[in-house]
Design a protein around this motif. Structure first.
Motif, PDB file in Angstrom:
ATOM      1  N   LEU A  46      19.462 -43.152  16.128  1.00  0.00           N
ATOM      2  CA  LEU A  46      20.584 -43.937  16.662  1.00  0.00           C
ATOM      3  C   LEU A  46      20.379 -45.428  16.406  1.00  0.00           C
ATOM      4  O   LEU A  46      21.315 -46.136  16.010  1.00  0.00           O
ATOM      5  CB  LEU A  46      20.756 -43.675  18.159  1.00  0.00           C
ATOM      6  N   LEU A  47      19.165 -45.910  16.612  1.00  0.00           N
ATOM      7  CA  LEU A  47      18.867 -47.313  16.346  1.00  0.00           C
ATOM      8  C   LEU A  47      18.981 -47.625  14.855  1.00  0.00           C
ATOM      9  O   LEU A  47      19.524 -48.666  14.467  1.00  0.00           O
ATOM     10  CB  LEU A  47      17.466 -47.660  16.847  1.00  0.00           C
ATOM     11  N   LEU A  48      18.479 -46.731  14.032  1.00  0.00           N
ATOM     12  CA  LEU A  48      18.580 -46.927  12.585  1.00  0.00           C
ATOM     13  C   LEU A  48      20.033 -46.895  12.119  1.00  0.00           C
ATOM     14  O   LEU A  48      20.433 -47.680  11.257  1.00  0.00           O
ATOM     15  CB  LEU A  48      17.759 -45.868  11.843  1.00  0.00           C
ATOM     16  N   ALA A  49      20.827 -46.007  12.707  1.00  0.00           N
ATOM     17  CA  ALA A  49      22.249 -45.943  12.337  1.00  0.00           C
ATOM     18  C   ALA A  49      22.940 -47.266  12.642  1.00  0.00           C
ATOM     19  O   ALA A  49      23.745 -47.752  11.837  1.00  0.00           O
ATOM     20  CB  ALA A  49      22.940 -44.794  13.072  1.00  0.00           C
ATOM     21  N   ALA A  50      22.619 -47.855  13.787  1.00  0.00           N
ATOM     22  CA  ALA A  50      23.206 -49.155  14.121  1.00  0.00           C
ATOM     23  C   ALA A  50      22.790 -50.206  13.097  1.00  0.00           C
ATOM     24  O   ALA A  50      23.612 -50.998  12.627  1.00  0.00           O
ATOM     25  CB  ALA A  50      22.793 -49.581  15.525  1.00  0.00           C
ATOM     26  N   GLY A  51      21.518 -50.195  12.741  1.00  0.00           N
ATOM     27  CA  GLY A  51      21.038 -51.129  11.716  1.00  0.00           C
ATOM     28  C   GLY A  51      21.676 -50.891  10.364  1.00  0.00           C
ATOM     29  O   GLY A  51      22.029 -51.836   9.650  1.00  0.00           O
ATOM     30  N   PHE A  52      21.848 -49.626   9.991  1.00  0.00           N
ATOM     31  CA  PHE A  52      22.485 -49.307   8.712  1.00  0.00           C
ATOM     32  C   PHE A  52      23.940 -49.759   8.688  1.00  0.00           C
ATOM     33  O   PHE A  52      24.441 -50.204   7.663  1.00  0.00           O
ATOM     34  CB  PHE A  52      22.393 -47.807   8.416  1.00  0.00           C
ATOM     35  N   ARG A  53      24.615 -49.608   9.829  1.00  0.00           N
ATOM     36  CA  ARG A  53      26.015 -50.060   9.900  1.00  0.00           C
ATOM     37  C   ARG A  53      26.113 -51.580   9.752  1.00  0.00           C
ATOM     38  O   ARG A  53      27.048 -52.089   9.156  1.00  0.00           O
ATOM     39  CB  ARG A  53      26.662 -49.616  11.212  1.00  0.00           C
ATOM     40  N   LEU A  54      25.136 -52.291  10.317  1.00  0.00           N
ATOM     41  CA  LEU A  54      25.160 -53.753  10.267  1.00  0.00           C
ATOM     42  C   LEU A  54      24.672 -54.320   8.932  1.00  0.00           C
ATOM     43  O   LEU A  54      25.239 -55.280   8.415  1.00  0.00           O
ATOM     44  CB  LEU A  54      24.305 -54.340  11.401  1.00  0.00           C
TER      45      LEU A  54
END
Length: 167
Positions: A81-89
């Motif tokens: 979930l944290l990585l997904a947020a980073g990937f989106r940003l």
């Protein structure tokens, strides 16, 4: 303010280590977390095509799910979930994976600095952050894309909260 400075110094040291010695992800678990994070960021949910256990494969087969995205049944959900947020940003790349670990290493350093300073003073706090930052195993784990950096931070935060309550 000093705790933030300590966290910033820890982040810079970790980033320097990563820049000098890390060339992509090298741990299978890190690949899996990153893959699930990419799937989450692209809207496919907690899934991966990483090799999974035989019983999970049988479960997917019995429910006619082999041709769809494979739901991840064994990974802790916070890192993806944290990585997904980073990937989106910032886009899906290794720097985001390494950066998330460095961010949690820095947050842990800041937390432990503030805690140690309140208990034993400035020198003890500085020694605590120094030992945390130069620990080779923690440094490698922080730059690896594994789940340990957020687990260490949240565990330390929970211990700090219990200590603050006097328990």
């Amino acid at each position: 303010r000093l705790a933030l400075l300590a966290g910033g110094v820890a982040a810079l040291l970790c980033a320097g280590f990563a820049w000098l010695s890390i060339d992509g992800l090298w741990r299978p678990d890190a690949f899996d977390y990153a893959q699930i994070g990419r799937e989450l960021a692209s809207g496919h949910g907690m899934s991966s095509r990483q090799a999974i256990y035989a019983l999970q494969l049988e479960f997917l087969k019995s429910h006619h799910l082999l041709q769809s995205d494979w739901p991840n049944l064994h990974r802790f959900p916070l890192p993806p979930l944290l990585l997904a947020a980073g990937f989106r940003l910032f886009g899906a790349n290794d720097a985001v994976v390494v950066g998330y670990g460095i961010l949690f290493q820095a947050a842990t350093a800041a937390l432990l600095f503030a805690w140690a300073r309140s208990v034993a003073g400035l020198w003890a706090a500085a020694a605590c952050v120094f030992l945390l930052t130069v620990n080779g195993t923690l440094l490698e784990i922080s730059c690896s894309g594994l789940s340990e950096p957020p687990v260490i931070f949240f565990f330390s935060l929970a211990l700090y909260a219990v200590w603050r309550q006097g328990g």
